[in-house]
Write an enzyme that holds these catalytic residues in place. Sequence first.
Site, PDB file in Angstrom:
ATOM      1  N   CYS A  12       0.814  -1.219   0.000  1.00 29.95           N
ATOM      2  CA  CYS A  12       0.000   0.000   0.000  1.00 29.95           C
ATOM      3  C   CYS A  12       0.848   1.269   0.000  1.00 29.95           C
ATOM      4  O   CYS A  12       1.635   1.511   0.927  1.00 29.95           O
ATOM      5  CB  CYS A  12      -0.926  -0.001   1.210  1.00 29.95           C
ATOM      6  SG  CYS A  12      -1.936   1.490   1.313  1.00 29.95           S
ATOM      7  N   LYS A  39      -9.512  -9.613   6.082  1.00 24.54           N
ATOM      8  CA  LYS A  39      -9.231  -8.674   7.158  1.00 24.54           C
ATOM      9  C   LYS A  39      -9.637  -9.258   8.518  1.00 24.54           C
ATOM     10  O   LYS A  39     -10.756  -9.763   8.659  1.00 24.54           O
ATOM     11  CB  LYS A  39      -9.979  -7.364   6.915  1.00 24.54           C
ATOM     12  CG  LYS A  39      -9.590  -6.682   5.613  1.00 24.54           C
ATOM     13  CD  LYS A  39     -10.523  -5.535   5.281  1.00 24.54           C
ATOM     14  CE  LYS A  39     -10.213  -4.959   3.904  1.00 24.54           C
ATOM     15  NZ  LYS A  39     -11.180  -3.944   3.486  1.00 24.54           N
ATOM     16  N   VAL A  52      -6.242   0.365   5.187  1.00 23.79           N
ATOM     17  CA  VAL A  52      -4.973   0.763   5.785  1.00 23.79           C
ATOM     18  C   VAL A  52      -4.492   2.030   5.063  1.00 23.79           C
ATOM     19  O   VAL A  52      -4.895   2.279   3.933  1.00 23.79           O
ATOM     20  CB  VAL A  52      -3.917  -0.376   5.655  1.00 23.79           C
ATOM     21  CG1 VAL A  52      -4.315  -1.561   6.494  1.00 23.79           C
ATOM     22  CG2 VAL A  52      -3.705  -0.796   4.193  1.00 23.79           C
ATOM     23  N   GLU A  69      -6.732   7.091   7.618  1.00 26.24           N
ATOM     24  CA  GLU A  69      -6.410   7.987   6.509  1.00 26.24           C
ATOM     25  C   GLU A  69      -4.975   8.499   6.654  1.00 26.24           C
ATOM     26  O   GLU A  69      -4.590   9.087   7.672  1.00 26.24           O
ATOM     27  CB  GLU A  69      -7.384   9.163   6.400  1.00 26.24           C
ATOM     28  CG  GLU A  69      -8.768   8.764   5.919  1.00 26.24           C
ATOM     29  CD  GLU A  69      -8.760   8.201   4.502  1.00 26.24           C
ATOM     30  OE1 GLU A  69      -8.258   8.882   3.582  1.00 26.24           O
ATOM     31  OE2 GLU A  69      -9.256   7.081   4.322  1.00 26.24           O
TER      32      GLU A  69
END
Length: 227
Positions: A12, A39, A52, A69
């Site tokens: 990510c 998850k 995430v 965030e």
Amino acid sequence: MRKLTLISHHLCPYVQRAAIALHEKGVSFERINIDLADKPDWFLKISPLGKVPLLRIQEDDGREEALFESSVICEYLEETQPGAGLHPADPLTRARHRGWMEFGSSVLSDLWGYETASDKEQLDAKREALVAKFATLERALADGPYFSGKNFSLVDAVFAPVFRYFDVFDRLGNSGIFDGLERVTRWRKALSERGSVQDAVGEDYPQRLMQFLEKHNSVLLKQSVAA
């Protein structure tokens, strides 16, 4: 004292922003990678969006908070942690930097379409969108080595994960996306050499990204084979 835990995923880019900020601040933290396809329940209970990064903040007295965030996490770290400032002191310049951070998120949106494109037409459309955005950045950049000059900022933390994708994509062939963009190219190199950027992912990042491309039947891989 607070214990900070970064809930993460190996690939990510938004997690990488937070990890870079943590490293830049010299903050001790634990990192837990989760499977976004499966998850865990404990994660879903504390993550309103089920995404995430998530930063768990555990106080010595037992209190616990969770921030979600990446931009919120980075701003929190900037406001609460010692170390070099990652935002400009001047309010107008700081606001401008926040705008470019949002611009970075729009680049990631096009990048998602680029890496997951299953046909050449879609790939070419996203490539042109990326070319246009990086050309805009070329005009906005200072002389470097970083976004606004000598000081590393949160804008740099946002774009370092973007450029990391291309470190892998370049192995599949030259996209030409950065052709003629001298300032962007220098910026990309400077970010790749910074310790906080290098430490934001595991050593197996390239292999994991290649597996991601395979899973999504990316045309990038097909072009590599054809070449």
